[in-house]
Design a protein around this motif. Structure first.
Motif, PDB file in Angstrom:
ATOM      1  N   ARG A   1      -4.434  -6.404 -30.042  1.00 59.21           N
ATOM      2  CA  ARG A   1      -5.851  -6.557 -30.371  1.00 59.21           C
ATOM      3  C   ARG A   1      -6.709  -6.666 -29.125  1.00 59.21           C
TER       4      ARG A   1
ATOM      5  N   THR B   1     -15.094 -11.419 -34.071  1.00 62.23           N
ATOM      6  CA  THR B   1     -15.105 -10.708 -32.791  1.00 62.23           C
ATOM      7  C   THR B   1     -14.104 -11.326 -31.824  1.00 62.23           C
TER       8      THR B   1
ATOM      9  N   LYS C   1      -4.748 -16.337 -45.777  1.00 59.89           N
ATOM     10  CA  LYS C   1      -4.668 -17.040 -47.054  1.00 59.89           C
ATOM     11  C   LYS C   1      -5.297 -16.235 -48.177  1.00 59.89           C
ATOM     12  N   ARG C   2      -6.254 -15.403 -47.848  1.00 56.52           N
ATOM     13  CA  ARG C   2      -6.985 -14.713 -48.889  1.00 56.52           C
ATOM     14  C   ARG C   2      -6.526 -13.285 -49.116  1.00 56.52           C
TER      15      ARG C   2
ATOM     16  N   ALA D   1     -10.737 -10.336 -32.782  1.00 57.61           N
ATOM     17  CA  ALA D   1     -10.487  -8.919 -32.498  1.00 57.61           C
ATOM     18  C   ALA D   1     -10.233  -8.684 -31.015  1.00 57.61           C
TER      19      ALA D   1
ATOM     20  N   PHE E   1     -18.280  -3.841 -34.569  1.00 55.50           N
ATOM     21  CA  PHE E   1     -18.664  -4.170 -35.930  1.00 55.50           C
ATOM     22  C   PHE E   1     -20.068  -3.705 -36.262  1.00 55.50           C
TER      23      PHE E   1
ATOM     24  N   LEU F   1      -7.069  -8.516 -39.389  1.00 56.48           N
ATOM     25  CA  LEU F   1      -8.105  -9.520 -39.135  1.00 56.48           C
ATOM     26  C   LEU F   1      -8.561 -10.226 -40.405  1.00 56.48           C
TER      27      LEU F   1
ATOM     28  N   ASP G   1     -19.455 -14.003 -37.981  1.00 52.19           N
ATOM     29  CA  ASP G   1     -18.976 -12.749 -37.421  1.00 52.19           C
ATOM     30  C   ASP G   1     -18.396 -12.911 -36.019  1.00 52.19           C
ATOM     31  N   TYR G   2     -19.006 -13.791 -35.219  1.00 49.33           N
ATOM     32  CA  TYR G   2     -18.520 -13.881 -33.844  1.00 49.33           C
ATOM     33  C   TYR G   2     -17.112 -14.448 -33.760  1.00 49.33           C
TER      34      TYR G   2
ATOM     35  N   MET H   1      -6.223  -3.986 -38.253  1.00 46.98           N
ATOM     36  CA  MET H   1      -6.248  -4.966 -37.160  1.00 46.98           C
ATOM     37  C   MET H   1      -5.650  -6.305 -37.588  1.00 46.98           C
TER      38      MET H   1
ATOM     39  N   GLY I   1      -8.342 -10.474 -29.307  1.00 45.73           N
ATOM     40  CA  GLY I   1      -6.967 -10.857 -29.022  1.00 45.73           C
ATOM     41  C   GLY I   1      -6.855 -12.235 -28.393  1.00 45.73           C
TER      42      GLY I   1
ATOM     43  N   ALA J   1     -22.419 -10.546 -34.233  1.00 47.25           N
ATOM     44  CA  ALA J   1     -21.038 -10.394 -33.778  1.00 47.25           C
ATOM     45  C   ALA J   1     -20.787 -11.044 -32.421  1.00 47.25           C
TER      46      ALA J   1
ATOM     47  N   ARG K   1      -1.599 -10.229 -30.765  1.00 45.01           N
ATOM     48  CA  ARG K   1      -2.753 -10.528 -29.920  1.00 45.01           C
ATOM     49  C   ARG K   1      -2.780  -9.655 -28.672  1.00 45.01           C
TER      50      ARG K   1
ATOM     51  N   MET L   1     -12.208  -3.126 -31.499  1.00 41.46           N
ATOM     52  CA  MET L   1     -13.028  -2.923 -32.675  1.00 41.46           C
ATOM     53  C   MET L   1     -14.482  -3.277 -32.384  1.00 41.46           C
TER      54      MET L   1
END
Lengths: 331, 336
Positions: free
Chosen positions: A88, B237, A61-62, B240, A96, A57, B233-234, A55, B242, A102, A85, A94
C-alpha cells in the motif's frame, strides 16, 4: 502482455443490520504495465467498493472480501497486514474523490507527504524533504517550498488533489487507483488533473485504474473499460470498441445519456429507474427492470458472459440464449 | 494572537469585578458574627465590641467594601485572622500543595484515559471497550469520600504499602529545599531521594482519588470523538499510504480526537485548581481546598474572598490557554 495486476472473482460482502449483503460480485479484470483501465458505472454500482477491496481498505469488521488479487503474480489477498502495508502506498497507491477531506487538517502538507516516503523508501530528514519538494514540482506546484509548510485548508480543491497525486506517486507505484479523482473539481481543473495523470503515466509507466462515472473522462484516458452495474461487470472492452459497438443495453444507455455537441436532440436520454440495492437484485439479470430490450428469460436466469473476440465481453441474454446459459452457469 | 490574548484579558476584568462584589455580599450574608468568632463565645461584650471596631465590622457595608477594594487594588488580599497570617502568605504555602495534587491527578487521568479511550474506540464493542465503558461509569459515579476511605483502609491500614494519609510528607522527614513548592519536583531538583519517595507515596492516593472523575469523562469523550474521527477520509488516506495502524490511530486519529476533549480537560483543570475540598479533607492535604473550608467555618472573610477571586482568575486564564492551544492544534483556528 503479462498482466501486472490480476483481479479474479472478487466478491465483497457487507455485514448490515439486515444480514450479509453482496455488494460486489465476481469481478475480474487484468491490467498491464502502463495501461489505463476505466471502471464506469452509476453511483451504487460498486466501483468504489471494488477499488477499496483491491487495496483491502474496507473495515474488516464490516466487509468480507473474497477472490484473488495478484500483483506481479504475488497474491495480495492472503498477505499479512504487515506485508500488505509494504504494498500500500508503495506498489499500489490510491487517490480519492474528495480532496477536501482526504488530507488530515491538522498536519502540514510537507509532513503528510513525507510520511509515505519515510515509510517505504527509507529516506529520512533532508532527503525525504527534497523528494517531497520534487514531487510537488512534478505535479505542477511551483511554490513547492511554501506548499510544504501549508495546511490543507489553505489550498483549493485542485491544489489538494495535486498534493494527493504527489503523495500517491511518492514511491513510484506500479499501479495507481484513482477513485473519481476529478468529480469534486471544477471542469477546467478536471482537465488539468487528467493531463497531469497522463503525463505522470507517460513518464513513469504507471498503470492506472480509473474509477469514474464520466464517459468523457474514459474516452480521454483509458485503454480498456469495464462497465459496472449493481456490483457486477456487465461489459468489458477496449475503449474504441466500447464506444463504437457497445453490446450491453446498459452500456448503450450510458453512451446515449452522454450529451454530444452535434446532437439535435432536445432532451437528454436517460435510463429510467435507479440502480437496485443489493437486497433487490432478484434472480435474473440485475438490469432487467430498466432494460429496453428485456426478454422473459431476463427476469428468471442470470445472464452469462458472452465474448466477442478477445477483448469484448458482455453479460447479457441478447447474445447467449438458453444453450449458452446452461453451458456457462458453472464458470 | 497577542492582540487576541490581550483583548481576552481585558474582557475578564468586568466579570472579575462582578465576582468581587458578589463574593463580598455573600460572605457578609452568611450567618456568624466574625467579631464573636475572633474573640470566642465567652468573651466580654466590651471586648467583642472593641474587636468589631478594630476590624471595621461596625462600619456600613459600602464603607467596608470601599476599604476592601482599596486593599485589593494594592495587591493586598487582607489578613486571615484564623491562621494569624496575611492571606497571601497562607496561599504561598498552600497553593503549591493544591497545584501538585492537581497536576498529579491530571497526569494520571490523561495517561489512563487517552490510550484506553483510543483503544476502546478502535476496538469498538470488544471486551476492552465494554470494560472501559463500565469503568468510566464507575469512575464518574463513585463518591470520592468513599473511594478515599476504601483506599486508605486497603493500602495503608491493611497492606501497609503507603504511609499514613496525613499531609504531603511524613513528620520525620525534612521537606525538600523550596524552589517551586511542589515537593516531588523540589526533591528531584535537590536530588533528595528520601523526600522524593516519601512525597510520592503521600501523593499517590489523593491523586488517584481525585483523578477518577476526570479520567472517566475524558475517556468517554476521547472514545466518542475517536469513533467519529475513524470514519474520516483522511484516516483512509493514511491507511492507503501503508502507515502502521499505531501511527494511523495515534498520530492521524488522536490529534484530531483530542481537540474536542480539550475544552473538557481545561474546565476540569480549572475546577481542580480551585481546591479539591473532599479529597484534601480525607487525606489531610494542606491545600487551598482545606484552607477555604476552614475559613468558611471560621467566618473568616478575607481568605474566602481572596480564594474566590483567585479561582475565577485561574479559571479564566485556563480557558484562555485552552483556546490558544486550540489554535496550535488546529491550524484552521486562527485568532485575530
Amino acid at each position: 502482455m503479462k498482466p501486472l495486476l490480476e483481479v479474479s472473482h472478487l466478491s465483497t460482502d457487507f455485514h448490515t443490520s439486515a444480514g450479509k449483503v453482496r455488494v460486489v460480485e465476481n469481478v475480474s479484470f487484468t491490467l498491464a504495465a502502463g495501461q489505463t483501465l476505466g471502471i464506469v458505472g452509476e453511483s451504487g454500482s460498486g466501483k468504489s467498493v471494488t477499488s477499496l477491496s483491491v487495496m483491502r481498505l474496507l473495515p474488516k469488521k464490516r466487509a468480507v472480501v473474497q477472490g484473488s488479487i495478484k500483483l506481479h503474480g504475488t497474491e495480495l489477498s492472503t498477505l499479512k497486514d504487515k506485508e500488505l502495508r509494504k504494498v500500500r502506498g508503495n506498489k499500489i497507491a490510491m487517490i480519492f474523490q474528495e480532496p477536501m477531506t482526504a488530507l488530515n487538517p491538522v498536519f502540514k502538507i510537507g509532513n503528510q507527504l513525507q510520511e509515505a516516503i519515510i515509510q517505504h523508501t527509507g529516506k529520512r530528514g533532508k532527503q525525504a524533504r527534497e523528494l517531497a519538494i520534487q514531487l510537488l514540482k512534478d505535479v505542477g506546484i511551483s511554490a513547492a517550498q511554501q506548499m510544504m509548510l501549508s495546511y490543507p485548508h489553505q489550498l483549493s480543491g485542485g491544489m489538494r488533489q495535486r498534493v494527493m497525486i504527489a503523495m500517491a506517486m511518492s514511491c513510484d507505484p506500479e499501479v495507481l487507483i484513482a477513485d473519481e479523482p476529478t468529480t469534486a473539481l471544477d471542469v477546467t481543473i478536471q482537465a488539468q488533473i487528467l493531463d497531469l495523470m497522463k503525463e505522470l503515466q507517460r513518464k513513469r509507466g504507471t498503470a492506472i485504474v480509473l474509477i469514474t462515472h464520466d464517459l468523457g473522462v474514459v474516452a480521454e484516458m483509458c485503454d480498456k473499460v469495464a462497465v459496472m452495474y449493481a456490483g457486477q461487470i456487465v461489459e468489458e472492452a477496449d475503449v474504441k470498441t466500447l464506444f463504437q459497438s457497445p453490446k450491453h443495453p446498459y452500456t448503450k444507455g450510458l453512451l446515449q445519456s452522454h450529451p454530444q455537441l452535434s446532437d439535435d436532440q432536445q432532451r437528454l436520454f436517460s435510463i429510467a429507474g435507479q440502480v437496485p440495492t443489493p437486497a433487490h437484485y432478484g434472480d435474473g439479470c440485475r438490469f432487467a427492470s430498466r432494460c429496453s430490450s428485456r426478454m422473459d428469460i431476463c427476469d428468471k436466469i442470470p445472464p452469462a458472459v458472452t465474448s466477442f473476440g478477445d477483448s469484448q465481453h458482455s453479460r447479457c441474454h441478447l447474445y447467449g440464449g438458453e444453450a449458452h446459459v446452461s453451458a456457462h452457469t458453472g464458470s | 494572537m497577542l492582540r487576541y490574548t490581550l483583548r481576552r484579558l481585558l474582557v475578564m476584568i468586568p466579570s472579575l469585578l462582578g465576582i468581587v462584589v458578589v463574593t463580598f455580599i455573600l460572605t457578609r450574608v452568611l450567618p456568624g458574627d466574625p467579631a464573636l468568632m475572633i474573640t470566642g463565645e465567652q468573651a466580654l461584650p466590651e471586648f467583642v465590641e472593641q474587636v468589631r471596631k478594630e476590624y471595621g465590622f461596625d462600619q456600613p457595608l459600602i464603607v467596608q467594601f470601599g476599604s476592601y477594594m482599596k486593599q485589593l487594588v494594592q495587591g493586598d488580599f487582607g489578613y486571615a485572622w484564623h491562621t494569624g497570617h496575611a492571606v497571601l502568605d497562607d496561599l504561598a504555602t498552600r497553593f503549591p500543595a493544591t497545584v501538585e495534587l492537581t497536576l498529579a491527578s491530571m497526569a494520571i487521568a490523561l495517561l489512563v484515559a487517552l490510550p484506553i479511550g483510543v483503544l476502546a474506540a478502535s476496538r469498538k464493542d470488544s471486551m476492552l471497550d465494554h470494560t472501559a465503558r463500565v469503568l468510566s461509569l464507575i469512575g464518574s459515579s463513585v463518591p470520592i469520600f468513599w473511594l478515599g476511605l476504601l483506599m486508605i483502609s486497603l493500602f495503608y491500614a491493611s497492606l501497609g504499602w503507603l504511609p499514613a494519609p496525613i499531609g504531603r510528607i511524613s513528620g520525620g522527614i525534612h521537606p525538600p529545599t523550596h524552589t517551586t513548592g511542589l515537593y516531588v519536583v523540589d526533591s528531584l531538583l535537590s536530588w533528595d531521594m528520601t523526600a522524593l519517595k516519601n512525597s510520592i507515596a503521600h501523593l499517590i492516593m489523593p491523586a488517584l482519588c481525585l483523578s477518577m472523575g476526570t479520567m472517566a469523562v475524558v475517556m468517554r469523550m476521547i472514545r466518542t470523538s475517536m469513533l467519529d474521527v475513524t470514519e474520516q477520509d483522511y484516516m483512509r488516506t493514511a491507511r492507503a499510504k501503508g502507515l502502521s495502524e499505531r501511527k494511523i490511530v495515534f498520530k492521524h486519529g488522536l490529534v484530531n480526537a483530542f481537540i474536542p476533549a480539550l475544552t473538557m480537560i481545561g474546565l476540569q483543570f480549572g475546577s481542580l485548581l480551585g481546591g479539591a475540598v473532599i479529597t484534601e479533607t480525607i487525606f489531610a492535604w494542606p491545600g487551598v481546598g482545606n484552607y477555604v473550608t476552614e475559613s468558611i467555618l471560621a467566618a473568616d472573610y478575607a481568605p474566602i474572598q481572596a480564594m474566590t477571586l483567585i479561582s475565577a482568575v485561574l479559571y479564566g486564564l485556563i480557558n484562555l490557554a485552552v483556546e490558544l492551544i486550540y489554535g496550535v492544534l488546529d491550524p484552521r483556528v486562527r485568532y485575530e
